[in-house]
Write a protein that holds these residues in place. Sequence first.
Motif, PDB file in Angstrom:
ATOM      1  N   GLU A  32       0.807  -1.223   0.000  1.00 52.21           N
ATOM      2  CA  GLU A  32       0.000   0.000   0.000  1.00 52.21           C
ATOM      3  C   GLU A  32       0.840   1.273   0.000  1.00 52.21           C
ATOM      4  O   GLU A  32       0.308   2.351  -0.235  1.00 52.21           O
ATOM      5  CB  GLU A  32      -0.914   0.007   1.221  1.00 52.21           C
ATOM      6  CG  GLU A  32      -1.847  -1.193   1.264  1.00 52.21           C
ATOM      7  CD  GLU A  32      -2.524  -1.348   2.614  1.00 52.21           C
ATOM      8  OE1 GLU A  32      -2.530  -0.375   3.396  1.00 52.21           O
ATOM      9  OE2 GLU A  32      -3.038  -2.444   2.887  1.00 52.21           O
ATOM     10  N   VAL A  33       2.128   1.160   0.276  1.00 50.35           N
ATOM     11  CA  VAL A  33       3.000   2.338   0.344  1.00 50.35           C
ATOM     12  C   VAL A  33       3.221   2.870  -1.061  1.00 50.35           C
ATOM     13  O   VAL A  33       3.603   2.127  -1.965  1.00 50.35           O
ATOM     14  CB  VAL A  33       4.352   1.981   1.003  1.00 50.35           C
ATOM     15  CG1 VAL A  33       5.308   3.159   0.949  1.00 50.35           C
ATOM     16  CG2 VAL A  33       4.140   1.538   2.434  1.00 50.35           C
ATOM     17  N   LYS A  34       2.956   4.183  -1.251  1.00 48.88           N
ATOM     18  CA  LYS A  34       3.115   4.802  -2.566  1.00 48.88           C
ATOM     19  C   LYS A  34       4.156   5.911  -2.582  1.00 48.88           C
ATOM     20  O   LYS A  34       4.790   6.143  -3.600  1.00 48.88           O
ATOM     21  CB  LYS A  34       1.785   5.402  -3.028  1.00 48.88           C
ATOM     22  CG  LYS A  34       0.697   4.402  -3.267  1.00 48.88           C
ATOM     23  CD  LYS A  34      -0.554   5.103  -3.727  1.00 48.88           C
ATOM     24  CE  LYS A  34      -1.698   4.122  -3.900  1.00 48.88           C
ATOM     25  NZ  LYS A  34      -2.927   4.804  -4.284  1.00 48.88           N
ATOM     26  N   TYR A  35       4.279   6.623  -1.489  1.00 47.81           N
ATOM     27  CA  TYR A  35       5.107   7.821  -1.457  1.00 47.81           C
ATOM     28  C   TYR A  35       6.313   7.647  -0.542  1.00 47.81           C
ATOM     29  O   TYR A  35       6.240   6.961   0.466  1.00 47.81           O
ATOM     30  CB  TYR A  35       4.280   9.014  -0.981  1.00 47.81           C
ATOM     31  CG  TYR A  35       3.024   9.199  -1.783  1.00 47.81           C
ATOM     32  CD1 TYR A  35       3.063   9.690  -3.080  1.00 47.81           C
ATOM     33  CD2 TYR A  35       1.786   8.866  -1.249  1.00 47.81           C
ATOM     34  CE1 TYR A  35       1.909   9.845  -3.823  1.00 47.81           C
ATOM     35  CE2 TYR A  35       0.626   9.024  -1.979  1.00 47.81           C
ATOM     36  CZ  TYR A  35       0.695   9.514  -3.274  1.00 47.81           C
ATOM     37  OH  TYR A  35      -0.444   9.666  -4.006  1.00 47.81           O
ATOM     38  N   CYS A  36       7.402   8.325  -0.869  1.00 49.07           N
ATOM     39  CA  CYS A  36       8.618   8.220  -0.062  1.00 49.07           C
ATOM     40  C   CYS A  36       8.547   9.078   1.192  1.00 49.07           C
ATOM     41  O   CYS A  36       9.329   8.899   2.110  1.00 49.07           O
ATOM     42  CB  CYS A  36       9.831   8.642  -0.901  1.00 49.07           C
ATOM     43  SG  CYS A  36       9.816  10.370  -1.402  1.00 49.07           S
ATOM     44  N   ASP A  38       5.779  11.312   3.987  1.00 50.03           N
ATOM     45  CA  ASP A  38       4.408  11.599   4.423  1.00 50.03           C
ATOM     46  C   ASP A  38       3.891  12.894   3.825  1.00 50.03           C
ATOM     47  O   ASP A  38       2.697  13.055   3.593  1.00 50.03           O
ATOM     48  CB  ASP A  38       4.338  11.702   5.953  1.00 50.03           C
ATOM     49  CG  ASP A  38       4.477  10.340   6.615  1.00 50.03           C
ATOM     50  OD1 ASP A  38       4.230   9.332   5.933  1.00 50.03           O
ATOM     51  OD2 ASP A  38       4.832  10.313   7.797  1.00 50.03           O
ATOM     52  N   TRP A  39       4.778  13.823   3.586  1.00 51.12           N
ATOM     53  CA  TRP A  39       4.395  15.137   3.049  1.00 51.12           C
ATOM     54  C   TRP A  39       3.693  14.991   1.708  1.00 51.12           C
ATOM     55  O   TRP A  39       2.763  15.725   1.401  1.00 51.12           O
ATOM     56  CB  TRP A  39       5.655  15.993   2.896  1.00 51.12           C
ATOM     57  CG  TRP A  39       5.401  17.418   2.598  1.00 51.12           C
ATOM     58  CD1 TRP A  39       4.921  18.361   3.450  1.00 51.12           C
ATOM     59  CD2 TRP A  39       5.632  18.086   1.362  1.00 51.12           C
ATOM     60  NE1 TRP A  39       4.849  19.571   2.821  1.00 51.12           N
ATOM     61  CE2 TRP A  39       5.278  19.438   1.542  1.00 51.12           C
ATOM     62  CE3 TRP A  39       6.104  17.683   0.124  1.00 51.12           C
ATOM     63  CZ2 TRP A  39       5.379  20.364   0.532  1.00 51.12           C
ATOM     64  CZ3 TRP A  39       6.206  18.611  -0.877  1.00 51.12           C
ATOM     65  CH2 TRP A  39       5.840  19.943  -0.675  1.00 51.12           C
ATOM     66  N   TYR A  40       4.101  14.026   0.903  1.00 55.50           N
ATOM     67  CA  TYR A  40       3.513  13.829  -0.424  1.00 55.50           C
ATOM     68  C   TYR A  40       2.120  13.224  -0.371  1.00 55.50           C
ATOM     69  O   TYR A  40       1.410  13.216  -1.374  1.00 55.50           O
ATOM     70  CB  TYR A  40       4.405  12.941  -1.280  1.00 55.50           C
ATOM     71  CG  TYR A  40       5.720  13.568  -1.656  1.00 55.50           C
ATOM     72  CD1 TYR A  40       5.810  14.911  -1.994  1.00 55.50           C
ATOM     73  CD2 TYR A  40       6.882  12.824  -1.672  1.00 55.50           C
ATOM     74  CE1 TYR A  40       7.013  15.485  -2.340  1.00 55.50           C
ATOM     75  CE2 TYR A  40       8.092  13.386  -2.020  1.00 55.50           C
ATOM     76  CZ  TYR A  40       8.147  14.715  -2.355  1.00 55.50           C
ATOM     77  OH  TYR A  40       9.343  15.279  -2.703  1.00 55.50           O
ATOM     78  N   ARG A  41       1.711  12.693   0.766  1.00 62.26           N
ATOM     79  CA  ARG A  41       0.373  12.106   0.884  1.00 62.26           C
ATOM     80  C   ARG A  41      -0.715  13.153   1.044  1.00 62.26           C
ATOM     81  O   ARG A  41      -1.891  12.860   0.850  1.00 62.26           O
ATOM     82  CB  ARG A  41       0.320  11.134   2.068  1.00 62.26           C
ATOM     83  CG  ARG A  41       1.136   9.900   1.827  1.00 62.26           C
ATOM     84  CD  ARG A  41       0.894   8.849   2.858  1.00 62.26           C
ATOM     85  NE  ARG A  41       1.156   9.364   4.198  1.00 62.26           N
ATOM     86  CZ  ARG A  41       0.709   8.821   5.302  1.00 62.26           C
ATOM     87  NH1 ARG A  41      -0.033   7.756   5.254  1.00 62.26           N
ATOM     88  NH2 ARG A  41       1.003   9.332   6.465  1.00 62.26           N
ATOM     89  N   GLU A  42      -0.358  14.366   1.406  1.00 60.40           N
ATOM     90  CA  GLU A  42      -1.340  15.427   1.604  1.00 60.40           C
ATOM     91  C   GLU A  42      -1.894  15.884   0.252  1.00 60.40           C
ATOM     92  O   GLU A  42      -1.132  16.136  -0.677  1.00 60.40           O
ATOM     93  CB  GLU A  42      -0.690  16.612   2.318  1.00 60.40           C
ATOM     94  CG  GLU A  42      -0.175  16.279   3.693  1.00 60.40           C
ATOM     95  CD  GLU A  42      -1.283  15.910   4.657  1.00 60.40           C
ATOM     96  OE1 GLU A  42      -2.383  16.481   4.557  1.00 60.40           O
ATOM     97  OE2 GLU A  42      -1.042  15.038   5.502  1.00 60.40           O
ATOM     98  N   PRO A  43      -3.219  16.015   0.116  1.00 62.24           N
ATOM     99  CA  PRO A  43      -3.811  16.415  -1.166  1.00 62.24           C
ATOM    100  C   PRO A  43      -3.335  17.790  -1.648  1.00 62.24           C
ATOM    101  O   PRO A  43      -3.145  17.992  -2.841  1.00 62.24           O
ATOM    102  CB  PRO A  43      -5.316  16.442  -0.896  1.00 62.24           C
ATOM    103  CG  PRO A  43      -5.521  15.728   0.378  1.00 62.24           C
ATOM    104  CD  PRO A  43      -4.226  15.732   1.117  1.00 62.24           C
ATOM    105  N   ASP A  44      -3.133  18.723  -0.731  1.00 62.42           N
ATOM    106  CA  ASP A  44      -2.699  20.060  -1.136  1.00 62.42           C
ATOM    107  C   ASP A  44      -1.288  20.042  -1.702  1.00 62.42           C
ATOM    108  O   ASP A  44      -0.941  20.851  -2.553  1.00 62.42           O
ATOM    109  CB  ASP A  44      -2.759  21.031   0.043  1.00 62.42           C
ATOM    110  CG  ASP A  44      -4.173  21.288   0.517  1.00 62.42           C
ATOM    111  OD1 ASP A  44      -5.109  21.069  -0.283  1.00 62.42           O
ATOM    112  OD2 ASP A  44      -4.349  21.697   1.674  1.00 62.42           O
ATOM    113  N   VAL A  45      -0.484  19.127  -1.247  1.00 62.49           N
ATOM    114  CA  VAL A  45       0.904  19.048  -1.696  1.00 62.49           C
ATOM    115  C   VAL A  45       0.962  18.629  -3.153  1.00 62.49           C
ATOM    116  O   VAL A  45       1.800  19.114  -3.911  1.00 62.49           O
ATOM    117  CB  VAL A  45       1.690  18.052  -0.819  1.00 62.49           C
ATOM    118  CG1 VAL A  45       3.053  17.785  -1.391  1.00 62.49           C
ATOM    119  CG2 VAL A  45       1.785  18.586   0.584  1.00 62.49           C
TER     120      VAL A  45
END
Length: 67
Positions: A32-36, A38-45
């Motif tokens: 399930e891990v997609k991003y390196c 946590d910051w990239y998981r935010e929709p605004d980012v």
Amino acid sequence: MPHKKSNLPTKTCPVCGRPFSWRKKWEKVWDEVKYCNDWYREPDVLHFAPIYITFRLLTYIAPYETP
């Protein structure tokens, strides 16, 4: 036998394009891990990610450019 980090599975982050390796804390959710980060998981980012990545590339490349 000691564990070798070179044998760990890797994925590529869809936002920044950098590879990242398996971590113990992701053992149960690695599929399930997609991003390196946590910051990239935010929709605004995701809206600002292209700008951020361009900035990072420019700050990395600029010191090596010759006049």
